[in-house]
Design a protein around this motif. Sequence first.
Motif, PDB file in Angstrom:
ATOM      1  N   PRO A 187      26.485 -94.096  -2.045  1.00 47.73           N
ATOM      2  CA  PRO A 187      26.252 -93.789  -3.459  1.00 47.73           C
ATOM      3  C   PRO A 187      24.756 -93.718  -3.768  1.00 47.73           C
ATOM      4  CG  PRO A 187      27.951 -95.468  -3.227  1.00 47.73           C
ATOM      5  CD  PRO A 187      27.357 -95.267  -1.865  1.00 47.73           C
ATOM      6  N   LEU A 188      24.387 -92.736  -4.561  1.00 40.69           N
ATOM      7  CA  LEU A 188      22.977 -92.560  -4.896  1.00 40.69           C
ATOM      8  C   LEU A 188      22.427 -93.748  -5.669  1.00 40.69           C
ATOM      9  CD1 LEU A 188      22.607 -88.787  -5.835  1.00 40.69           C
ATOM     10  CD2 LEU A 188      21.329 -90.041  -4.102  1.00 40.69           C
ATOM     11  N   ASP A 220      32.260 -88.709  -6.503  1.00 39.43           N
ATOM     12  CA  ASP A 220      33.409 -89.449  -5.999  1.00 39.43           C
ATOM     13  C   ASP A 220      34.562 -89.323  -6.993  1.00 39.43           C
ATOM     14  OD1 ASP A 220      35.260 -91.329  -5.078  1.00 39.43           O
ATOM     15  OD2 ASP A 220      33.694 -92.603  -4.257  1.00 39.43           O
ATOM     16  N   PRO A 221      35.718 -88.783  -6.564  1.00 43.19           N
ATOM     17  CA  PRO A 221      36.835 -88.627  -7.521  1.00 43.19           C
ATOM     18  C   PRO A 221      37.415 -89.947  -7.996  1.00 43.19           C
ATOM     19  CG  PRO A 221      37.548 -88.103  -5.282  1.00 43.19           C
ATOM     20  CD  PRO A 221      36.064 -88.292  -5.234  1.00 43.19           C
ATOM     21  N   GLY A 222      37.154 -91.025  -7.263  1.00 40.18           N
ATOM     22  CA  GLY A 222      37.723 -92.312  -7.655  1.00 40.18           C
ATOM     23  C   GLY A 222      37.028 -92.945  -8.841  1.00 40.18           C
ATOM     24  N   ASP A 223      35.688 -93.056  -8.776  1.00 33.90           N
ATOM     25  CA  ASP A 223      34.941 -93.734  -9.835  1.00 33.90           C
ATOM     26  C   ASP A 223      33.913 -92.837 -10.514  1.00 33.90           C
ATOM     27  OD1 ASP A 223      33.144 -93.483  -7.781  1.00 33.90           O
ATOM     28  OD2 ASP A 223      33.100 -95.612  -7.283  1.00 33.90           O
ATOM     29  N   GLY A 224      33.804 -91.582 -10.084  1.00 35.04           N
ATOM     30  CA  GLY A 224      32.887 -90.655 -10.739  1.00 35.04           C
ATOM     31  C   GLY A 224      31.432 -90.837 -10.367  1.00 35.04           C
ATOM     32  N   ARG A 225      31.128 -91.660  -9.356  1.00 36.98           N
ATOM     33  CA  ARG A 225      29.742 -91.865  -8.953  1.00 36.98           C
ATOM     34  C   ARG A 225      29.242 -90.679  -8.135  1.00 36.98           C
ATOM     35  NH1 ARG A 225      29.353 -97.588  -6.036  1.00 36.98           N
ATOM     36  NH2 ARG A 225      31.070 -96.633  -4.862  1.00 36.98           N
ATOM     37  N   HIS A 226      27.941 -90.434  -8.221  1.00 39.96           N
ATOM     38  CA  HIS A 226      27.311 -89.418  -7.385  1.00 39.96           C
ATOM     39  C   HIS A 226      27.027 -90.029  -6.010  1.00 39.96           C
ATOM     40  CE1 HIS A 226      26.709 -87.516 -11.293  1.00 39.96           C
ATOM     41  NE2 HIS A 226      26.510 -86.377 -10.646  1.00 39.96           N
TER      42      HIS A 226
END
Length: 410
Positions: A187-188, A220-226
């Motif tokens: 994760p960025l 990330d489709p799970g939590d929306g993180r880049h």
Amino acid sequence: MARRLFCATRALLLPAPAPAPVEAPAAVSSAAAAEAAASLLPLLPCKRRRKLLKKLNSPRVAPIEPEAARRVPALDAVLDRDTAFRFLHRARSFLASLPPPHRIPLSEAGKLYRELGFPRGRKVSRSAARHPLLFHLPVVGSVPHLALTPFMRSLLEEERRIHDELLPSRVRAVGKLLMLTAHRRVPLAKLHHCRAVLGLPDDFRDRVRDFPDDFRVVVDPGDGRHVLELARWDPALAVSALERDFVVDERRVRRTFRFAVPHRRLMPLDAEDADRLDAATTFPLVSPYTNGALLKPWTPEAEKYRVGVVHEFLSLTLEKRAMIHHIVEFKEEFGLTRHMYESLQKQNRAFYLAGTEMNWALFLRDAYDENGMLKEKDPLVLFNEKLQRYACMTKMDSRETMADAGILTE
């Protein structure tokens, strides 16, 4: 008498003041201050003794290395230096992220003790006054502000030029970091949190899109993180620092790591069996770039692999060291376990643990000399040392320095 002694003890437990310039001797470490306070315990009444003993046993104060004989004061002093300059580095990063003229009202700055790095409950103006060459308190429309001096802004421009020159090497380091992870992705937000440790610029999350051949930024489709993903595997980068040193000095690298093997104390061994046992107890150079998920979690091979991953991560850092929360940040990506502390503690030839039980750091011993200085310094490390020298200057020194640089105060 007891009251005066207890007051003196409390003074010993207070944070150390900002150290002198780099050439001056290092400040007294927090562990030494705790030991000095503990020496006064027999002189205190029972109630105050129990109160002080409770503080000394707190994870905030108790050293991570309980044996004083095994501590390295030169490396402990590195953490004391970081504490003394915490406000300098956090405040300049926060103010540099603001639009020009890089200032914030003093009333608002007083609430941002985490972002600016000053003790909670203290005045931010007090911390800024310790670095008159770099921070000042201008009054804009009868409202006092916290701002960067023109000299500090010129130093930030120099830092940006250094980051631009080092960007290709930083891209390679991030590529190696992604290759260490299980799924070649990080994760960025985690990279941004550890940007100072890895020597990345503050805007690395935006600049990473300029390298489509090396990285991909996905959501990330799970939590929306880049999430930053590795675009291609480079075999030339999949060589650890241990493997490079192994080619130069095989014997030294093998003696660096030792893993216990149960056997009888007087077990008779011939030369061939002794070599086999030595090969089992020393580090066999399992590459950290292999797939660690294929190893059984509680086998010696898995432990050696995880130790190698931590060693390689530290070798990618700016100063060959990292705080524990920076390492735990990549716990899932590296496949680390909760028993990692015991594994690192056993490898005292390769690593040194400094700090307190609540917040400790991990050093690569081979990267530092006996005086606690890095053997090989990155250009950004040299810049930070220069910045710390400017931060220690008094008001008189600051006027002379700014006059020599041709910069006038606002």
